[in-house]
Design a protein around this motif. Structure first.
Motif, PDB file in Angstrom:
ATOM      1  N   HIS A 185      -6.660   2.853   0.401  1.00 42.73           N
ATOM      2  CA  HIS A 185      -6.384   3.277   1.789  1.00 42.73           C
ATOM      3  C   HIS A 185      -7.120   4.606   1.901  1.00 42.73           C
ATOM      4  O   HIS A 185      -6.866   5.517   1.104  1.00 42.73           O
ATOM      5  CB  HIS A 185      -4.865   3.441   1.965  1.00 42.73           C
ATOM      6  N   CYS A 238       0.861  -1.184   0.000  1.00 40.27           N
ATOM      7  CA  CYS A 238       0.000   0.000   0.000  1.00 40.27           C
ATOM      8  C   CYS A 238       0.899   1.236   0.000  1.00 40.27           C
ATOM      9  O   CYS A 238       1.684   1.435   0.928  1.00 40.27           O
ATOM     10  CB  CYS A 238      -0.902  -0.009   1.226  1.00 40.27           C
ATOM     11  N   HIS A 297      -4.124   1.422   8.261  1.00 40.88           N
ATOM     12  CA  HIS A 297      -4.707   1.082   6.967  1.00 40.88           C
ATOM     13  C   HIS A 297      -6.181   0.720   7.109  1.00 40.88           C
ATOM     14  O   HIS A 297      -6.523  -0.312   7.680  1.00 40.88           O
ATOM     15  CB  HIS A 297      -3.945  -0.093   6.334  1.00 40.88           C
TER      16      HIS A 297
HETATM   17 ZN   LIG Z   1      -2.502   1.537   3.575  1.00 38.29          ZN
END
Ligand SMILES: [Zn+2]
Length: 104
Positions: free
Chosen positions: A94, A3, A45
């Protein structure tokens, strides 16, 4: 987990930070749509707004509010736009609140 926003939060991905505290990180968008395009993300997250735990909503939106005011003040803008995409048109999975000065 791969991410890019978690990498920004961890300091592993370069970004121009405008806020960095225990709740959230805010940074300039790499491909700004408008002047002052800032993304505010929770440190943890959570994919979408619906996934943000209720206890974290208030603290997170205090940071969103602070950055929105700073964008307006910093750019001498009459207003600003603050929004979140949830899955549809969401470029990174996210949660992020994108904000920029009003164009009018
Ligand atoms: Zn994230």
């Amino acid at each position: 987990m791969d991410c890019v926003f978690c990498a920004v939060v961890a300091g592993e991905e370069p970004a121009h930070l405008v806020l960095d505290d225990e709740v959230a990180v805010a940074f300039l968008d790499r491909r700004p749509l408008f002047p002052g395009h800032v993304l505010v993300v929770p440190r943890a997250h959570h994919p979408t707004l619906a996934d943000l735990p209720p206890a974290e909503v208030g603290p997170f939106f205090l940071r969103v509010q602070r950055v929105a005011a700073a964008v307006e003040r910093g750019l001498g803008a009459a207003g600003s736009f603050v929004a979140a995409n949830n899955r549809i048109s969401q470029s990174v999975p996210h949660l992020f609140l994108g904000q920029f000065r009003s164009v009018s």
